[in-house]
Design an enzyme around this catalytic site. Structure first.
Site, PDB file in Angstrom:
ATOM      1  N   LYS A 182       0.633  -1.161   0.182  1.00 29.49           N
ATOM      2  CA  LYS A 182      -0.142  -0.106  -0.024  1.00 29.49           C
ATOM      3  C   LYS A 182       0.939   1.303  -0.151  1.00 29.49           C
ATOM      4  O   LYS A 182       2.133   1.292   0.276  1.00 29.49           O
ATOM      5  CB  LYS A 182      -0.944  -0.134   1.056  1.00 29.49           C
ATOM      6  CG  LYS A 182      -1.766  -1.185   1.318  1.00 29.49           C
ATOM      7  CD  LYS A 182      -2.872  -1.223   0.133  1.00 29.49           C
ATOM      8  CE  LYS A 182      -3.531  -2.658  -0.369  1.00 29.49           C
ATOM      9  NZ  LYS A 182      -4.396  -3.190   0.610  1.00 29.49           N
TER      10      LYS A 182
HETATM   11  C1  PLP Z   1      -4.912  -4.294   1.167  1.00 27.61           C
HETATM   12  C2  PLP Z   1      -6.644  -4.352   1.384  1.00 27.61           C
HETATM   13  C3  PLP Z   1      -7.268  -4.418   2.565  1.00 27.61           C
HETATM   14  C4  PLP Z   1      -6.751  -5.022   3.741  1.00 27.61           C
HETATM   15  O1  PLP Z   1      -5.437  -5.148   3.939  1.00 27.61           O
HETATM   16  P1  PLP Z   1      -4.525  -5.881   4.882  1.00 27.61           P
HETATM   17  O2  PLP Z   1      -3.748  -6.728   4.131  1.00 27.61           O
HETATM   18  O3  PLP Z   1      -5.379  -6.772   6.038  1.00 27.61           O
HETATM   19  O4  PLP Z   1      -3.795  -4.651   5.743  1.00 27.61           O
HETATM   20  C5  PLP Z   1      -8.601  -4.339   2.625  1.00 27.61           C
HETATM   21  N1  PLP Z   1      -9.226  -3.793   1.476  1.00 27.61           N
HETATM   22  C6  PLP Z   1      -8.559  -3.690   0.303  1.00 27.61           C
HETATM   23  C7  PLP Z   1      -9.382  -3.109  -0.893  1.00 27.61           C
HETATM   24  C8  PLP Z   1      -7.344  -4.025   0.185  1.00 27.61           C
HETATM   25  O5  PLP Z   1      -6.533  -3.447  -1.126  1.00 27.61           O
END
Ligand code: PLP
Length: 362
Positions: A182
Site C-alpha cells: 500500500k
Molecule cells: C489491502 C486491502 C485490505 C486489507 O489489507 P490488510 O492486508 O489486511 O492490511 C482491505 N481492502 C482492500 C481493498 C485492500 O486492498
C-alpha cells in the site's frame, strides 16, 4: 519489466537508526510510539480518531462490530475489490448483498445500493477502488435516509479527497491498510478512523482481548469478545518515518496519474476512469478499460510494462457469493479492466513510452 506496484521504504540512513532505537529500547510491544503514530496519523487525515491495528482486515472486522453487525444480518458491498473487504463481512457471520458499480468509475453505485436495501441491511461498505474516490455525497444521502452506517474501505485511497477533505473524514468508519504494497507500509498494519469518541474507546477494548489497558489486569473484567489486533512499537516506528514524507510520495502517484489521464482520455480503444465531482484520486493503481484485454496485456508486457486486472471480482468466490446478483455494469467493467504502472517509480518518460505504445494499437 516496470511493475504495477512497488513498496516504498525510507532510505537506510534515515530508517535504520529509528528502527534500532525501538528494537533495543526494551519495549517493542504496543506503547508510546504507537500512540505517537496514531496522533500523527490523525493530523494527517484531519478528522476523527485513529485506532492503529495489525492489518486493514482487522480494521474492517472492528468496524463491522462497532457498526452493530451480527450473525444473520446483511451488509451491502461491492464485488470490485480485494478479498479482505468481503471476507471480513463473513467474520461477523453476516451475509453479503452485492450492489452494482458505476461503469465509469468502477465504484459502488449509490442508486444500486438503494435498490438492494432491505430490513436485514445493517451496514454498507464502500471501496475507493484503485484510489478513485467514492460518490461521497450520494452515499451519505442514502446512509442518512435509511439510517444505515457506512464503512469506507480506503485501503487504496490514502490521500484521496472529496471537497478537499481526505478519506477518513466522510463516514463513521474508514479503513486503512499499511500492508506491504500500500501507499504507506509499516510492513503489515492498518488503522480504523472512527468519528465517534465513545465507539473509539470501545474499539480500543476490542483490539486487545476486551481488556482495558488503562486498568490493571486484576481490575479488568472482560464483558464482550475481543481480539489481538494491536499494532506494536516496531511497526509504528516504521510508520512514523513513512509519515514524514507521505505527502511527497502521494504527490508522485498523483502527478503520474494525472499525466496519464490527460494523455490517454481521448485515445481510441481505451477508456480512462471518470471521477465523481470534487473528488481527487490517490492513483494507487491506474485503471484503463480496453478492447481485447488479453492482446493489450501481451503488447504491454512484451514492451516491458506490466499490465493486469490484478483483482478477481469477489462474487466469483463461491464462499462470498451469498446472494448471486446480476451486475451488468460490473460485467462490462470487469471484462475490459486493466491496470498499467503508476506511482513513485514511474517517470514521465515511462508514461510517454506507454502512451506511444497504446497509440500504435494492439
Ligand atoms: C489491502 C486491502 C485490505 C486489507 O489489507 P490488510 O492486508 O489486511 O492490511 C482491505 N481492502 C482492500 C481493498 C485492500 O486492498
Amino acid at each position: 519489466m516496470l511493475p504495477l506496484i512497488k513498496t516504498s521504504i525510507p532510505p537506510r540512513n534515515i530508517l535504520m537508526p529509528r528502527l534500532e532505537e525501538v528494537l533495543y529500547s526494551g519495549y517493542v510491544a504496543q506503547g508510546e510510539i504507537v500512540e505517537e503514530f496514531e496522533r500523527k496519523f490523525e493530523d494527517f487525515i484531519g478528522g476523527g480518531n485513529t485506532l492503529s491495528l495489525n492489518s486493514g482486515t482487522a480494521a474492517l472486522h472492528i468496524a463491522l462490530i462497532l457498526a452493530g453487525v451480527q450473525e444473520g444480518d446483511e451488509v451491502i458491498s461491492t464485488a470490485m475489490t480485494a478479498e479482505p473487504t468481503n471476507v471480513a463481512i463473513k467474520m461477523v457471520g453476516a451475509k453479503i448483498r452485492w450492489a452494482d458499480i458505476d461503469y465509469e468509475t468502477g465504484n459502488i453505485s449509490a442508486a444500486a445500493i438503494q435498490n438492494v436495501i432491505n430490513e436485514k441491511t445493517k451496514a454498507i461498505i464502500v471501496v475507493d477502488y484503485a484510489g478513485t474516490g467514492v460518490d461521497v455525497k450520494g452515499i451519505q444521502e442514502i446512509s442518512q435516509q435509511y439510517n444505515i452506517p457506512v464503512i469506507e474501505d480506503a485501503a487504496h485511497a490514502l490521500g484521496t479527497t472529496y471537497n478537499g477533505k481526505k478519506a477518513g473524514t466522510h463516514f463513521p468508519f474508514t479503513v486503512f491498510s499499511f500492508q506491504a504494497i500500500k501507499h504507506l507500509t509499516t510492513i503489515d498494519g492498518g488503522a480504523l478512523q472512527i468519528q465517534d469518541k465513545q465507539l473509539y474507546e470501545k474499539g480500543k477494548l476490542i483490539r486487545w482481548f476486551g481488556l482495558d489497558k488503562k486498568l490493571s489486569r486484576l481490575d479488568n473484567d472482560i464483558h464482550f469478545q475481543g481480539y489481538k489486533y494491536h499494532m506494536n512499537n516496531v511497526n509504528a516506528a516504521i510508520g512514523l518515518v513513512q509519515l514524514e514524507t507521505i505527502d511527497e510520495l502521494l504527490q508522485k502517484y498523483r502527478l503520474i496519474g494525472k499525466y496519464l489521464d490527460l494523455h490517454l482520455s481521448d485515445l481510441f480503444g481505451v477508456e480512462t476512469v471518470k471521477h465523481y465531482p470534487n473528488t481527487e484520486s490517490s492513483y494507487w493503481l491506474y485503471t484503463l478499460k480496453v478492447d481485447r484485454r488479453d492482446d493489450f496485456v501481451k503488447m504491454m508486457t512484451e514492451n516491458g510494462f506490466m499490465a493486469s486486472e490484478i483483482h478477481k471480482r469477489n462474487d466469483l468466490h463461491s464462499y462470498l457469493n451469498d446472494h448471486p446478483a446480476k451486475m451488468p455494469n460490473l460485467d462490462r467493467f470487469y471484462s475490459r479492466l486493466v491496470h498499467i504502472p503508476c506511482g513513485w517509480w514511474v517517470t514521465v518518460e515511462d508514461c510517454e513510452k506507454m502512451i506511444q505504445l497504446i497509440k500504435k494499437g494492439w
